[in-house]
Enzyme design. Structure first.
Site, PDB file in Angstrom:
ATOM      1  N   GLY A  84      -0.789  -5.489   6.281  1.00 32.76           N
ATOM      2  CA  GLY A  84      -0.512  -4.221   6.945  1.00 32.76           C
ATOM      3  C   GLY A  84      -1.502  -3.200   6.415  1.00 32.76           C
ATOM      4  O   GLY A  84      -2.460  -2.810   7.077  1.00 32.76           O
ATOM      5  N   CYS A  89      12.125  22.551   1.929  1.00 31.16           N
ATOM      6  CA  CYS A  89      12.925  23.208   0.902  1.00 31.16           C
ATOM      7  C   CYS A  89      13.513  22.175  -0.041  1.00 31.16           C
ATOM      8  O   CYS A  89      14.711  21.882  -0.059  1.00 31.16           O
ATOM      9  CB  CYS A  89      13.989  24.075   1.546  1.00 31.16           C
ATOM     10  SG  CYS A  89      13.219  25.556   2.195  1.00 31.16           S
TER      11      CYS A  89
HETATM   12  C1  LIG Z   1       5.421  -5.314   4.522  1.00 29.87           C
HETATM   13  C2  LIG Z   1       5.106  -6.718   4.680  1.00 29.87           C
HETATM   14  C3  LIG Z   1       3.775  -7.127   4.788  1.00 29.87           C
HETATM   15  C4  LIG Z   1       2.596  -6.185   4.702  1.00 29.87           C
HETATM   16  O1  LIG Z   1       2.349  -5.734   3.409  1.00 29.87           O
HETATM   17  P1  LIG Z   1       1.056  -4.858   3.095  1.00 29.87           P
HETATM   18  O2  LIG Z   1       1.109  -4.569   1.658  1.00 29.87           O
HETATM   19  O3  LIG Z   1       1.136  -3.619   3.931  1.00 29.87           O
HETATM   20  O4  LIG Z   1      -0.136  -5.634   3.487  1.00 29.87           O
HETATM   21  C5  LIG Z   1       3.553  -8.467   4.991  1.00 29.87           C
HETATM   22  N1  LIG Z   1       4.573  -9.359   5.072  1.00 29.87           N
HETATM   23  C6  LIG Z   1       5.869  -8.990   4.955  1.00 29.87           C
HETATM   24  C7  LIG Z   1       6.942 -10.013   5.065  1.00 29.87           C
HETATM   25  C8  LIG Z   1       6.174  -7.662   4.747  1.00 29.87           C
HETATM   26  O5  LIG Z   1       7.455  -7.309   4.627  1.00 29.87           O
END
Ligand SMILES: *Cc1c(COP(=O)(O)O)cnc(C)c1O
Length: 402
Positions: A261, A328
């Site tokens: 991600g 706030c």
């Molecule tokens: C969040 C997640 C990812 C991605 O992780 P990153 O650190 O953003 O690359 C991949 N696989 C699973 C199962 C996740 O929950």
């Protein structure tokens, strides 16, 4: 996407604003792909939860990516963006059996990380192939909030429960088509990653109908100029070699999967906000911006440190500022950070605003969620409108006005 262009984008779409550079996303995707070019079957599955705007999803899907989804809603978003269900892997944790059934009926790959769920699902759906999420008990990741593979983590099936896992697989006659791990975010030590991979290979030997091995994600990206990052070339060289060797021993060419991600989208994103006021106290100079942790949660949530630049006045004398929001409640973005002299109305630009930023925004303090724009073909295009008052009240029911 230089500073002048960013300022123009904020003039056009208003502030605060998220912008994403599609070129950067593409470069990251190709960098990962090229690091593993000696593996015949590589599939990169983008983790939707990092940044789930449908224009971003379509762009990444068009690069050839699959999708990693953690909820049925993310599955549906990805399908709406035109991807084939078989290119989606659904990795739920703690969701209802109902939701898992719905996902499996859509034809996505199912990744299970709980023995009792596996047993129940397998008994009722013995013909649906299942991927197993293993917890290799390796302490990885930048800090305990983002490390999910250690022994106390709620994620994955413990490697100490493999005998139990095998009994369930035998009894239910489930076909195990994949083995998976995801140990955390911000992994720097490649040897730690490789050690976890060995555990995955060891586990994989127990199953003879595998189609893929999924190594999850957790690549570290730089957050500051000269910050460290996962050495992808070294990881690619070492893991590819090891993976190819495993396939030879296993007697079948498996698919190597990743589900990044942050790696794909973090650096593509910039968050632009405007300075409302400068407040000098006895100890600190605060720059107060037209945003807060309602829009950008990572500093308060994870203690994350994001590079901040004054793009309206980038080459002036550097001074120390604490950059804070208008919520706030304490909503500090940066403490005593050296930034080029800030004046009222200047635009500040936060780096690494692509992953886990807009997706974590809220309406706290009854503020609107910011707009999002994508930089593509040398142009900014709006990909999400700024919210308005009607969005705040949309689902509320006024029982006193009837
Ligand atoms: C969040 C997640 C990812 C991605 O992780 P990153 O650190 O953003 O690359 C991949 N696989 C699973 C199962 C996740 O929950």
């Amino acid at each position: 996407m230089n500073n002048q262009k960013l300022i123009k984008a904020a003039e056009k779409f208003g502030s605060p604003l998220y912008v994403y550079d599609s070129n950067k996303i593409k470069r990251q995707f190709n960098k990962l792909k090229n690091s593993f070019k000696s593996v015949d079957n590589l599939q990169i599955n983008y983790a939707v939860k990092a940044l789930s705007n449908i224009s971003i999803l379509k762009f990444i899907i068009n690069l050839g990516s699959g999708i990693d989804a953690v909820s049925i809603q993310e599955v549906n978003l990805a399908i709406k963006c035109g991807i084939k269900p078989e290119k989606i892997i659904y990795t739920p944790n703690g969701v209802s059996m109902d939701e898992i059934k719905k996902a499996s009926q859509l034809g996505v790959k199912i990744n299970i990380d709980n023995l009792s769920v596996l047993e129940e699902f397998g008994n009722n759906n013995p013909s649906v192939p299942i991927c197993i999420r293993i917890n290799p008990h390796i302490m990885a990741g930048g800090n305990t909030k983002i490390s999910v593979g250690h022994i106390d983590s709620k994620f994955g099936i413990s490697i100490h429960q493999i005998p139990h896992l095998l009994r369930i697989v035998n009894n239910t006659k489930i076909k195990v088509n994949g083995i998976h791990m995801h140990t955390g975010s911000d992994i720097l030590d490649i040897d730690v990653f490789l050690r976890a991979s060995e555990i995955l290979f060891d586990t994989a030997k127990n199953f003879d109908k595998l189609e893929f091995i999924d190594f999850g994600s957790g690549f570290k990206v730089p957050y500051f100029p000269n910050d460290s990052e996962t050495n992808l070339k070294e990881l690619g060289d070492k893991l590819s070699k090891r993976f190819n060797l495993f396939c030879k021993e296993y007697g079948k060419k498996l698919t190597l999967m990743f589900e990044p991600g942050k790696f794909l989208v973090s650096e593509s994103g910039k968050f632009l906000c405007k300075v409302n006021s400068i407040k000098q106290t006895t100890s600190t100079v605060f720059a107060q911006v037209d945003s807060g942790f309602n829009h950008f949660l990572r500093p308060m949530m994870y203690g994350a440190s994001h590079h901040i630049e004054n793009i309206s006045n980038s080459n002036d004398i550097q001074r120390y500022y604490s950059v804070v929001g208008y919520i706030c409640e304490t909503d500090t973005f940066a403490t005593n950070r050296k930034i080029s002299t800030i004046r009222n109305g200047d635009l500040l630009c936060f780096n690494n605003a692509g992953a886990y930023c807009h997706t974590m925004s809220s309406n706290y303090n009854s503020r609107y969620r910011p707009a999002e724009a994508m930089y593509i073909n040398n142009n900014f295009q709006l990909i999400r409108k700024r919210e308005g008052f009607e969005d705040l009240v949309r689902n509320q029911i006024d029982i006193f006005s009837q």
